[in-house]
Design a protein around this motif. Structure first.
Motif, PDB file in Angstrom:
ATOM      1  N   ALA A   1       0.764  -1.017  -0.129  1.00 44.38           N
ATOM      2  CA  ALA A   1       0.267   0.332   0.396  1.00 44.38           C
ATOM      3  C   ALA A   1       1.469   1.174  -0.546  1.00 44.38           C
ATOM      4  O   ALA A   1       2.089   1.276   0.403  1.00 44.38           O
ATOM      5  CB  ALA A   1      -0.686  -0.107   1.691  1.00 44.38           C
ATOM      6  N   ALA A   2       0.342   2.350  -0.491  1.00 45.25           N
ATOM      7  CA  ALA A   2       1.167   3.566  -0.646  1.00 45.25           C
ATOM      8  C   ALA A   2       0.398   4.409  -0.134  1.00 45.25           C
ATOM      9  O   ALA A   2      -0.761   4.336  -0.368  1.00 45.25           O
ATOM     10  CB  ALA A   2       1.346   3.656  -1.909  1.00 45.25           C
ATOM     11  N   ARG A   3       0.804   5.686   0.550  1.00 47.15           N
ATOM     12  CA  ARG A   3       0.649   7.099   0.952  1.00 47.15           C
ATOM     13  C   ARG A   3       1.442   7.845   0.538  1.00 47.15           C
ATOM     14  O   ARG A   3       2.103   8.290   0.594  1.00 47.15           O
ATOM     15  CB  ARG A   3      -0.919   6.857   2.447  1.00 47.15           C
ATOM     16  N   LEU A   4       0.725   9.414  -0.059  1.00 53.89           N
ATOM     17  CA  LEU A   4       1.364  10.420  -0.218  1.00 53.89           C
ATOM     18  C   LEU A   4       1.747  10.904   1.175  1.00 53.89           C
ATOM     19  O   LEU A   4       0.660  10.914   2.280  1.00 53.89           O
ATOM     20  CB  LEU A   4       0.337  10.980  -0.755  1.00 53.89           C
ATOM     21  N   GLY A   5       2.603  11.610   1.833  1.00 53.50           N
ATOM     22  CA  GLY A   5       3.221  11.843   2.391  1.00 53.50           C
ATOM     23  C   GLY A   5       3.980  11.057   3.868  1.00 53.50           C
ATOM     24  O   GLY A   5       4.844  10.249   3.462  1.00 53.50           O
ATOM     25  N   GLY A   6       3.677  11.456   5.082  1.00 49.29           N
ATOM     26  CA  GLY A   6       4.606  10.714   5.731  1.00 49.29           C
ATOM     27  C   GLY A   6       4.082   8.845   5.996  1.00 49.29           C
ATOM     28  O   GLY A   6       3.206   9.295   5.837  1.00 49.29           O
ATOM     29  N   CYS A   7       4.634   8.672   6.952  1.00 50.27           N
ATOM     30  CA  CYS A   7       4.300   7.205   7.066  1.00 50.27           C
ATOM     31  C   CYS A   7       3.390   7.164   8.024  1.00 50.27           C
ATOM     32  O   CYS A   7       3.848   7.911   9.549  1.00 50.27           O
ATOM     33  CB  CYS A   7       5.422   6.472   7.368  1.00 50.27           C
ATOM     34  N   SER A   8       2.637   5.728   8.629  1.00 49.24           N
ATOM     35  CA  SER A   8       1.877   5.788   9.275  1.00 49.24           C
ATOM     36  C   SER A   8       1.490   4.657   9.870  1.00 49.24           C
ATOM     37  O   SER A   8       1.893   3.403   8.198  1.00 49.24           O
ATOM     38  CB  SER A   8       0.793   6.227   9.159  1.00 49.24           C
ATOM     39  N   TRP A   9       1.641   3.263  11.028  1.00 47.40           N
ATOM     40  CA  TRP A   9       1.098   2.669  11.742  1.00 47.40           C
ATOM     41  C   TRP A   9       0.113   1.589  11.124  1.00 47.40           C
ATOM     42  O   TRP A   9      -0.450   0.762  11.507  1.00 47.40           O
ATOM     43  CB  TRP A   9       1.675   1.947  12.889  1.00 47.40           C
TER      44      TRP A   9
END
Length: 123
Positions: free
Chosen positions: A97-105
């Motif tokens: 999976a991917a997200r824009l910006g910072g990482c998250s748990w």
């Protein structure tokens, strides 16, 4: 349009190894996060590992630390999860999976998902 395509799942005996790959396309920008997650039917999706586009080292869940290695090939737009010393409890559907910006748990913070690939570890 962001697309993520996993490959490499399968069945293996406990103690064995598997590698998963995730080919990505359509991600634009300098700040994004790629993660690996897994889910067993009836249970919540679990974060396995993630790495930011600007980071050197990935983060790992305690349950896989020392056994799994998450690597990025920026030239090929691919991330790989190398899984060693597999245990029956690693059996799950694995997703990138991917997200824009910072990482998250939190898996819920990831916007883009692949279709998943099954990993089955037998005793």
């Amino acid at each position: 349009q962001v697309q993520l395509v996993e490959s490499g799942g399968g069945s293996v005996q406990a103690g064995g190894s598997l590698s998963l790959s995730c080919a990505r396309s359509g991600i634009i920008g300098a700040s994004w996060c790629m993660g690996w997650f897994r889910q067993v039917p009836g249970k919540e999706r679990e974060t396995v590992s993630f790495i930011h586009s600007t980071a050197v080292y990935p983060a790992y869940a305690d349950s896989v630390k020392g056994r799994f290695t998450h690597s990025q090939d920026y030239a090929k737009n691919t991330q790989t999860l190398r899984m060693n010393s597999l245990k029956p409890e690693d059996t799950a559907m694995y997703y990138c999976a991917a997200r824009l910006g910072g990482c998250s748990w939190s898996p819920g913070d990831y916007k883009y998902w692949g279709q998943g690939t099954q990993v089955t570890v037998s005793v």
